[in-house]
Design a protein around this motif. Structure first.
Motif, PDB file in Angstrom:
ATOM      1  N   ARG A   1     131.166 102.049  78.291  1.00 48.81           N
ATOM      2  CA  ARG A   1     129.894 102.319  77.252  1.00 48.81           C
ATOM      3  C   ARG A   1     129.313 101.236  76.708  1.00 48.81           C
ATOM      4  NH1 ARG A   1     132.688 106.765  73.595  1.00 48.81           N
ATOM      5  NH2 ARG A   1     134.231 105.272  74.020  1.00 48.81           N
ATOM      6  N   ILE A   2     130.145 100.048  76.524  1.00 49.74           N
ATOM      7  CA  ILE A   2     129.643  98.925  75.931  1.00 49.74           C
ATOM      8  C   ILE A   2     128.840  97.994  77.223  1.00 49.74           C
ATOM      9  CG2 ILE A   2     130.244  96.750  74.907  1.00 49.74           C
ATOM     10  CD1 ILE A   2     130.346  99.175  72.978  1.00 49.74           C
ATOM     11  N   ALA A   3     129.363  98.316  78.154  1.00 51.18           N
ATOM     12  CA  ALA A   3     128.964  97.395  79.481  1.00 51.18           C
ATOM     13  C   ALA A   3     127.349  97.961  79.680  1.00 51.18           C
ATOM     14  CB  ALA A   3     129.977  97.548  80.562  1.00 51.18           C
ATOM     15  N   GLU A   4     127.430  99.469  79.723  1.00 52.51           N
ATOM     16  CA  GLU A   4     126.084  99.975  79.838  1.00 52.51           C
ATOM     17  C   GLU A   4     125.169  99.884  78.766  1.00 52.51           C
ATOM     18  OE1 GLU A   4     125.028 101.717  82.699  1.00 52.51           O
ATOM     19  OE2 GLU A   4     126.901 100.832  83.562  1.00 52.51           O
ATOM     20  N   ALA A   5     125.434  99.588  77.614  1.00 53.47           N
ATOM     21  CA  ALA A   5     124.827  99.216  76.397  1.00 53.47           C
ATOM     22  C   ALA A   5     124.185  97.901  76.611  1.00 53.47           C
ATOM     23  CB  ALA A   5     125.447  99.388  75.119  1.00 53.47           C
TER      24      ALA A   5
END
Length: 480
Positions: A25-29
Motif C-alpha cells: 500500500r505504501i509503494a502504491e501511494a
C-alpha cells in the motif's frame, strides 16, 4: 533516455519493488503521488520539486544515526560521518548566501524560527540587567530567581507581520507558540494599497519597543526593503530576524540583491530548504558571528537529534543552488509570477497589491468571483489546478474560509514553464472560477464551503492542463 535518467529509473524501480514486498500500500501511494503531481498544475507557493539526486540522498542509512550536539561535539560516539555531512551543508549555505554562520539542523521552518527565537532570548541574558544570575549555578537559583528569569526570557516583546497581511503563524500568531512565549504585536499593511507602510511600522515599533522585529512573509506578493527594517530595529534596540523561507531561492539566485537581500542586514535569518530553494523539506538558520554560539545550542535547547539523511539532502540541494543555472531558474520564477499576475489582471481578476514582484500572486476570489477561498480552492483542484486558500488583509471570511487563494510559481518553473505558459494557466484559472458558483444556504444566502461548477468546465480545464503539463514532463525519463 540519458544515462542519468536510466540510473534514476533503475534506482526508483528497485526502491518501489523492495518497499512493495513489505507494504504494497505504501509503494502504491508513492506511485500515485508521482502520478498526481505529474497531472496537476502545482501552484502552491510553498511547494516545489526536489531533484532526483536530492531525493536519493534522503533515503540512506544516515537516517539511522543519533547525533545530538554540534559538529565535533556530539553526545553520541561514531558521528564522524554526520560531522562531514553537516559541515558540507553549512559550508554551502554560508557560501551561497554570504552568511557568517549557518546551522543546518532544523527539521522544518517552524523549528528554525524556534531556534532563532530562543537563541536571541538566550543572547539577551548577557544584558547587564541579568548579570546577577551569572555567578550563580543552577542549584543556587531559588524559586523567585527562576520566576524572574523565566519572565525575562519568555515575556520579551516581538513584532511580526500579521497573518492576514501575509505573515506566518510563527511570527506571533496568538494561537501559535510564538504568540504565547512573547508579549506580541502585529504590524499590517496599508489599507488602500496593501503594501508595507514603513513609516507606520516605525511608529508602531517606537511605541511598542520590541526585543525582536521579525521581517519576512508567507503570503505577501512584494519585496521588502531590509535596510529600512534594520534601521527601525536599531532605532528601538531590537534584534532584526528575517524569515526568508518563501523567497530564499530568489536570494540565492541573485534576484533579490542590495536592500532586498536580508542577509547583510539581519542578525539572524531563518529559512526552509524547499519552496523556492528547491531542496528537501527542512529548515536552516543563518546568523552573524555574534549569535553563532547561541544558535549552535539549538540541539538540545529546541531540537531533538538532527536528521543526518535530511542534512545530506540539504547539502546536495545547496550545491545545486550554487550552480550558475540556478540564477536563471530564480529569475524565471519571478518572471513567471509577473506573467501569471498580468494574465489574471487582464481577465478582470482582483489581486492583493495589484500584482507581484516576487514568486507569489494573491488572488482576491471574493471580489473577483464572489467565492470564498475554500470554494475556489476546491473548484480548482477539481479542474487539475492545485492551490491553497489564503487570508487577504482584513479578510471578512476569516482564516478558515478566507477570501483569497495564494498562487506561486516555483514548482511549475522547475518543470520548465515560461511566461507564455503562465498566461495560459491564468486563463484556465479565470475560466474555472468564473464557472463556479456558491451553493446557497437554506436561508437563501451564499454558502462558504459548497460550490457547483458549470457542466464540462472542470473536465475541459483538466484536459487543457494535461496538454500543457505534457509539454513539460516531471522527472522526464523516470518510468515506474
Amino acid at each position: 533516455m540519458t544515462d542519468s535518467a536510466a540510473l534514476a529509473t533503475t534506482a526508483y524501480q528497485a526502491m518501489l519493488t523492495l518497499v512493495g514486498q513489505t507494504e504494497p500500500r505504501i509503494a502504491e501511494a508513492i506511485k500515485a503521488e508521482l502520478h498526481d503531481q505529474r497531472h496537476s498544475l502545482k501552484l502552491i507557493a510553498s511547494e516545489n520539486y526536489a531533484s532526483l539526486t536530492t531525493l536519493l540522498g534522503l533515503g540512506t542509512w544516515l537516517s539511522d544515526k543519533y547525533a545530538e550536539g554540534t559538529i565535533g561535539h556530539r553526545f553520541y560516539a561514531g558521528c564522524q560521518n554526520i560531522d562531514t555531512v553537516e559541515s558540507v551543508a553549512a559550508e554551502h549555505a554560508r557560501e551561497l548566501f554570504g552568511a557568517e554562520y549557518a546551522y543546518a539542523q532544523p527539521h522544518s521552518g517552524i523549528d528554525a524560527n524556534l531556534v532563532a527565537y530562543w537563541a536571541i532570548l538566550s543572547h539577551l541574558v548577557e544584558r547587564p540587567a541579568l548579570e546577577k544570575y551569572h555567578a550563580k549555578t543552577v542549584n543556587d537559583l531559588d524559586q523567585a530567581d527562576w520566576d524572574e528569569l523565566r519572565y525575562a526570557l519568555g515575556n520579551q516583546r516581538l513584532m511580526g507581520m500579521s497573518l492576514d497581511a501575509g505573515g506566518h503563524l510563527t511570527h506571533g500568531f496568538r494561537h501559535n507558540i510564538s504568540g504565547k512565549m512573547f508579549d506580541q504585536r502585529s504590524y499590517g499593511t496599508d489599507p488602500v494599497t496593501g503594501l508595507l507602510d514603513y513609516d507606520a511600522l516605525r511608529k508602531q515599533a517606537k511605541e511598542f519597543k520590541p526585543a525582536i522585529l521579525v521581517g519576512g512573509y508567507s503570503a505577501y506578493p512584494r519585496r521588502i526593503n531590509f535596510a529600512i527594517m534594520r534601521e527601525i530595529a536599531d532605532e528601538v534596540g531590537a534584534v532584526l530576524m528575517v524569515d526568508m523561507a518563501h523567497f530564499a531561492g530568489l536570494v540565492a539566485g541573485k534576484v533579490f540583491t542590495g536592500d532586498e537581500n536580508p542577509v547583510p542586514f539581519a542578525q539572524i535569518v531563518t529559512t526552509t530548504t524547499h519552496k523556492s530553494l528547491r531542496g528537501p523539506r527542512g529548515g536552516m538558520v543563518l546568523a552573524t558571528k555574534e549569535f553563532a554560539d547561541d544558535v549552535d545550542r539549538g540541539c538540545p535547547m529546541v531540537l531533538g537529534g538532527p536528521l543526518g539523511n535530511m542534512m545530506a539532502g540539504k547539502a546536495v540541494a545547496l550545491a545545486e543552488a550554487r550552480q550558475p543555472s540556478f540564477q536563471d531558474y530564480a529569475q524565471q520564477i519571478a518572471d513567471n509570477a509577473k506573467a501569471l499576475a498580468e494574465g489574471l489582471l487582464k481577465r478582470g481578476a482582483t489581486l492583493v497589491t495589484g500584482g507581484t514582484d516576487n514568486h507569489i500572486v494573491l488572488l482576491d476570489v471574493a471580489s473577483s468571483f464572489g467565492l470564498t477561498g475554500r470554494q475556489a480552492e476546491g473548484a480548482l483542484i477539481d479542474s487539475g489546478v492545485v492551490t491553497n486558500r489564503n487570508s487577504i488583509p482584513r479578510d471578512p471570511n476569516g482564516a478558515w474560509y478566507t477570501s483569497g487563494i495564494r498562487l506561486g510559481t516555483p514548482a511549475l518553473t522547475s518543470r520548465g514553464f515560461t511566461t507564455s505558459d503562465m498566461d495560459v494557466v491564468a486563463g484556465l484559472i479565470a475560466d474555472a472560477l468564473a464557472a463556479t458558483k456558491p451553493v446557497m444556504t437554506s436561508a437563501g444566502a451564499p454558502g462558504k464551503a459548497k460550490y457547483t461548477i458549470a457542466d464540462g468546465v472542470a473536465e475541459r480545464t483538466q484536459a487543457a492542463a494535461d496538454e500543457l503539463l505534457g509539454n513539460h514532463p516531471l522527472y522526464p525519463g523516470l518510468e515506474l
